[in-house]
Scaffold this motif. Structure first.
Motif, PDB file in Angstrom:
ATOM      1  N   ALA A  19       0.849  -1.192   0.000  1.00  0.00           N
ATOM      2  CA  ALA A  19       0.000   0.000   0.000  1.00  0.00           C
ATOM      3  C   ALA A  19       0.880   1.235   0.000  1.00  0.00           C
ATOM      4  O   ALA A  19       2.003   1.207   0.494  1.00  0.00           O
ATOM      5  CB  ALA A  19      -0.915   0.013   1.225  1.00  0.00           C
ATOM      6  N   SER A  20       0.336   2.318  -0.551  1.00  0.00           N
ATOM      7  CA  SER A  20       1.044   3.589  -0.518  1.00  0.00           C
ATOM      8  C   SER A  20       0.046   4.713  -0.296  1.00  0.00           C
ATOM      9  O   SER A  20      -1.164   4.540  -0.544  1.00  0.00           O
ATOM     10  CB  SER A  20       1.827   3.825  -1.809  1.00  0.00           C
ATOM     11  N   ILE A  21       0.569   5.854   0.160  1.00  0.00           N
ATOM     12  CA  ILE A  21      -0.287   7.002   0.440  1.00  0.00           C
ATOM     13  C   ILE A  21       0.502   8.269   0.171  1.00  0.00           C
ATOM     14  O   ILE A  21       1.673   8.387   0.529  1.00  0.00           O
ATOM     15  CB  ILE A  21      -0.802   6.955   1.900  1.00  0.00           C
ATOM     16  N   LYS A  66      -6.400  -5.627  -0.734  1.00  0.00           N
ATOM     17  CA  LYS A  66      -7.545  -4.723  -0.791  1.00  0.00           C
ATOM     18  C   LYS A  66      -8.690  -5.242   0.068  1.00  0.00           C
ATOM     19  O   LYS A  66      -9.038  -6.413   0.023  1.00  0.00           O
ATOM     20  CB  LYS A  66      -8.012  -4.551  -2.239  1.00  0.00           C
ATOM     21  N   GLY A  67      -9.246  -4.351   0.858  1.00  0.00           N
ATOM     22  CA  GLY A  67     -10.349  -4.724   1.723  1.00  0.00           C
ATOM     23  C   GLY A  67      -9.916  -5.277   3.073  1.00  0.00           C
ATOM     24  O   GLY A  67     -10.751  -5.432   3.975  1.00  0.00           O
ATOM     25  N   ARG A  68      -8.631  -5.586   3.223  1.00  0.00           N
ATOM     26  CA  ARG A  68      -8.133  -6.133   4.489  1.00  0.00           C
ATOM     27  C   ARG A  68      -7.142  -5.200   5.182  1.00  0.00           C
ATOM     28  O   ARG A  68      -7.105  -5.141   6.416  1.00  0.00           O
ATOM     29  CB  ARG A  68      -7.455  -7.489   4.251  1.00  0.00           C
ATOM     30  N   PHE A  69      -6.344  -4.493   4.398  1.00  0.00           N
ATOM     31  CA  PHE A  69      -5.318  -3.602   4.948  1.00  0.00           C
ATOM     32  C   PHE A  69      -5.736  -2.144   4.729  1.00  0.00           C
ATOM     33  O   PHE A  69      -6.375  -1.811   3.726  1.00  0.00           O
ATOM     34  CB  PHE A  69      -3.975  -3.824   4.270  1.00  0.00           C
ATOM     35  N   THR A  70      -5.325  -1.289   5.659  1.00  0.00           N
ATOM     36  CA  THR A  70      -5.585   0.145   5.545  1.00  0.00           C
ATOM     37  C   THR A  70      -4.310   0.914   5.871  1.00  0.00           C
ATOM     38  O   THR A  70      -3.708   0.698   6.928  1.00  0.00           O
ATOM     39  CB  THR A  70      -6.695   0.586   6.501  1.00  0.00           C
ATOM     40  N   ILE A  71      -3.928   1.798   4.953  1.00  0.00           N
ATOM     41  CA  ILE A  71      -2.753   2.635   5.181  1.00  0.00           C
ATOM     42  C   ILE A  71      -3.208   4.029   5.583  1.00  0.00           C
ATOM     43  O   ILE A  71      -4.221   4.527   5.096  1.00  0.00           O
ATOM     44  CB  ILE A  71      -1.853   2.684   3.920  1.00  0.00           C
ATOM     45  N   SER A  72      -2.454   4.635   6.502  1.00  0.00           N
ATOM     46  CA  SER A  72      -2.740   6.002   6.929  1.00  0.00           C
ATOM     47  C   SER A  72      -1.417   6.662   7.297  1.00  0.00           C
ATOM     48  O   SER A  72      -0.393   5.987   7.422  1.00  0.00           O
ATOM     49  CB  SER A  72      -3.705   6.013   8.123  1.00  0.00           C
ATOM     50  N   ARG A  73      -1.449   7.972   7.471  1.00  0.00           N
ATOM     51  CA  ARG A  73      -0.213   8.665   7.842  1.00  0.00           C
ATOM     52  C   ARG A  73      -0.526   9.881   8.687  1.00  0.00           C
ATOM     53  O   ARG A  73      -1.615  10.463   8.593  1.00  0.00           O
ATOM     54  CB  ARG A  73       0.605   9.050   6.605  1.00  0.00           C
ATOM     55  N   THR A 122       5.042   9.938   9.951  1.00  0.00           N
ATOM     56  CA  THR A 122       4.835   8.527  10.266  1.00  0.00           C
ATOM     57  C   THR A 122       3.729   7.955   9.402  1.00  0.00           C
ATOM     58  O   THR A 122       2.706   8.621   9.177  1.00  0.00           O
ATOM     59  CB  THR A 122       4.482   8.360  11.749  1.00  0.00           C
ATOM     60  N   VAL A 123       3.943   6.737   8.947  1.00  0.00           N
ATOM     61  CA  VAL A 123       2.927   6.020   8.184  1.00  0.00           C
ATOM     62  C   VAL A 123       2.582   4.747   8.931  1.00  0.00           C
ATOM     63  O   VAL A 123       3.428   4.147   9.589  1.00  0.00           O
ATOM     64  CB  VAL A 123       3.425   5.705   6.753  1.00  0.00           C
ATOM     65  N   TYR A 124       1.313   4.350   8.838  1.00  0.00           N
ATOM     66  CA  TYR A 124       0.810   3.175   9.536  1.00  0.00           C
ATOM     67  C   TYR A 124       0.193   2.206   8.526  1.00  0.00           C
ATOM     68  O   TYR A 124      -0.311   2.616   7.477  1.00  0.00           O
ATOM     69  CB  TYR A 124      -0.253   3.567  10.556  1.00  0.00           C
ATOM     70  N   LEU A 125       0.222   0.934   8.892  1.00  0.00           N
ATOM     71  CA  LEU A 125      -0.458  -0.075   8.086  1.00  0.00           C
ATOM     72  C   LEU A 125      -1.255  -0.964   9.030  1.00  0.00           C
ATOM     73  O   LEU A 125      -0.679  -1.736   9.807  1.00  0.00           O
ATOM     74  CB  LEU A 125       0.545  -0.912   7.285  1.00  0.00           C
ATOM     75  N   GLN A 126      -2.561  -0.817   8.983  1.00  0.00           N
ATOM     76  CA  GLN A 126      -3.450  -1.673   9.770  1.00  0.00           C
ATOM     77  C   GLN A 126      -3.773  -2.904   8.930  1.00  0.00           C
ATOM     78  O   GLN A 126      -4.335  -2.777   7.842  1.00  0.00           O
ATOM     79  CB  GLN A 126      -4.731  -0.923  10.126  1.00  0.00           C
TER      80      GLN A 126
END
Length: 121
Positions: A49-51, A64-71, A77-81
């Motif tokens: 994933a990228s943002i 897709k549909g399972r992971f969520t990226i945010s920053r 800082t970037v996060y990967l749920q």
């Protein structure tokens, strides 16, 4: 010099969740795109994933549909749920950032050391 430090990897059972974090530090003016990649031994590196700094996201088809990226731009800082994890998600996850050290500097691509995610019962 710019460094990326990842954290949050570990062992989780199938169907479980993990949250990865990646913090950038050093001489940073701005960060354009941040992302997560993974690369199992003998396989090509895969975009997870990228943002962008504006919040536009892109995901690999397998997550897709399972992971969520945010920053958090203020914290660089970037996060990967990661939810509903599967054994095939087992991999070393590397953080990537496109960094400008000065407003006039070209983009510098920086990689973290990686954090291991193991999905197994």
């Amino acid at each position: 010099q710019v460094q990326l430090v990842e954290s949050g990897g570990g062992l989780v059972q199938p169907g479980g969740s993990l949250r990865l974090s990646c913090a950038a530090s050093g001489s940073i003016f701005s960060i354009d795109r941040m992302g997560w990649y993974r690369q199992a031994p003998g396989k090509q590196r895969e975009l997870v994933a990228s943002i962008t700094s504006g919040g536009n996201t892109n995901y690999g088809d397998s997550v897709k549909g399972r992971f969520t990226i945010s920053r958090d731009n203020a914290k660089n800082t970037v996060y990967l749920q990661m939810n509903t994890l599967k054994p095939e998600d087992t991999d070393v996850y590397h953080c990537n950032a496109e960094v400008r050290r000065r407003w006039y500097s070209p983009v510098l691509e920086v990689w973290g050391q990686g954090t291991l995610v193991t999905v197994s019962s």
